[in-house]
Motif scaffolding. Structure first.
Motif, mmCIF file in Angstrom:
data_model
loop_
_atom_site.group_PDB
_atom_site.id
_atom_site.type_symbol
_atom_site.label_atom_id
_atom_site.label_comp_id
_atom_site.label_asym_id
_atom_site.label_seq_id
_atom_site.Cartn_x
_atom_site.Cartn_y
_atom_site.Cartn_z
ATOM 1 N N VAL A 98 66.959 -8.896 -12.458
ATOM 2 C CA VAL A 98 66.741 -10.115 -11.662
ATOM 3 C C VAL A 98 65.426 -10.085 -10.887
ATOM 4 O O VAL A 98 65.110 -11.043 -10.184
ATOM 5 N N TYR A 106 66.766 -14.472 -11.132
ATOM 6 C CA TYR A 106 68.204 -14.595 -10.900
ATOM 7 C C TYR A 106 68.921 -14.415 -12.223
ATOM 8 O O TYR A 106 68.327 -14.537 -13.297
ATOM 9 N N CYS A 107 70.200 -14.105 -12.120
ATOM 10 C CA CYS A 107 71.046 -13.985 -13.305
ATOM 11 C C CYS A 107 71.440 -15.380 -13.772
ATOM 12 O O CYS A 107 71.991 -16.166 -13.007
ATOM 13 N N SER A 173 71.783 -11.285 -7.433
ATOM 14 C CA SER A 173 71.097 -12.387 -8.095
ATOM 15 C C SER A 173 70.676 -13.452 -7.085
ATOM 16 O O SER A 173 69.549 -13.967 -7.136
#
Length: 208
Positions: A98, A106-107, A173
């Motif tokens: 991430v 971010y995821c 995340s």
């Protein structure tokens, strides 16, 4: 000489990767079919012909994401020598993913979900089910630790422990999206692993 068939106007694998990049950047609801057509360099009709609907394309994209960027944390969880080592490696692999230099911070599984329109309920549930799968994978690895003898915990404790570390994974995340750096995420991981001994300690037995 026999006439050749009509050549394919685009490579589906390349187009799928382009769709992944766009969905990852904008999320499901923020990406229109027209946006996808421009990014993939094809007509909307070609997207329908090759992938079906926008939702079906997104499901294919998530499968690709899971087998590429989403795989290192899962592999770390599977391959850790002990339950503790596996969870620690999973968190560190998540932080690496991430905060990568070439991808959004971010995821996609956590933050690409639609949040509003009723017609997107099936996509929300699809992603929620995959997130629930994270919890299941962590719990299964903890249960393996119990079987292997490197972890002592009751079944109910395993579920709570798995949910805690699932929350940490997802929180990393969100922190990354909001600008946390890799060293800052490492500090979070250090705190999360410092809690391991307390969370996995066998309950003390008080003499009657």
């Amino acid at each position: 000489m026999a006439p050749r068939g009509r050549p394919r106007t685009f490579d589906p694998d390349t187009a799928l990767r382009q769709a992944l990049d766009l969905f990852w950047e904008r999320g499901y609801e923020g990406t229109s079919l027209q946006d996808l057509a421009r990014a993939m360099g094809v007509a909307s009709a070609s997207i329908y012909a090759c992938f079906g609907s926008k939702e079906e394309l997104f499901r294919r994209v998530m499968a690709l994401y899971g087998s590429t960027s989403g795989e290192p944390p899962r592999r770390a969880l599977r391959e850790g020598a002990t339950a503790r080592a596996a969870v620690h490696a999973m968190l560190r692999a998540t932080a690496d993913q991430v905060t990568g230099a070439d991808t959004p911070h971010y995821c996609m599984l956590v933050l690409a979900a639609p949040v509003g329109a009723v017609e997107n309920h099936t996509v929300r549930e699809f992603l929620a089910e995959r997130r629930r799968g994270q919890h299941t994978a962590i719990r299964d690895r903890l249960a393996r630790g119990v079987t292997d003898g490197d972890l002592t915990a009751a079944p109910a404790d395993l579920d709570a422990l798995a949910r805690y570390y699932t929350t940490v994974v997802q929180g990393l995340s969100i922190q990354a999206r909001d600008g946390a750096t890799r060293p800052e995420l490492e500090a979070v991981i250090t705190c999360a692993m410092a809690a391991w001994d307390a969370l996995t300690a066998a309950p003390s037995r008080t003499a009657p």
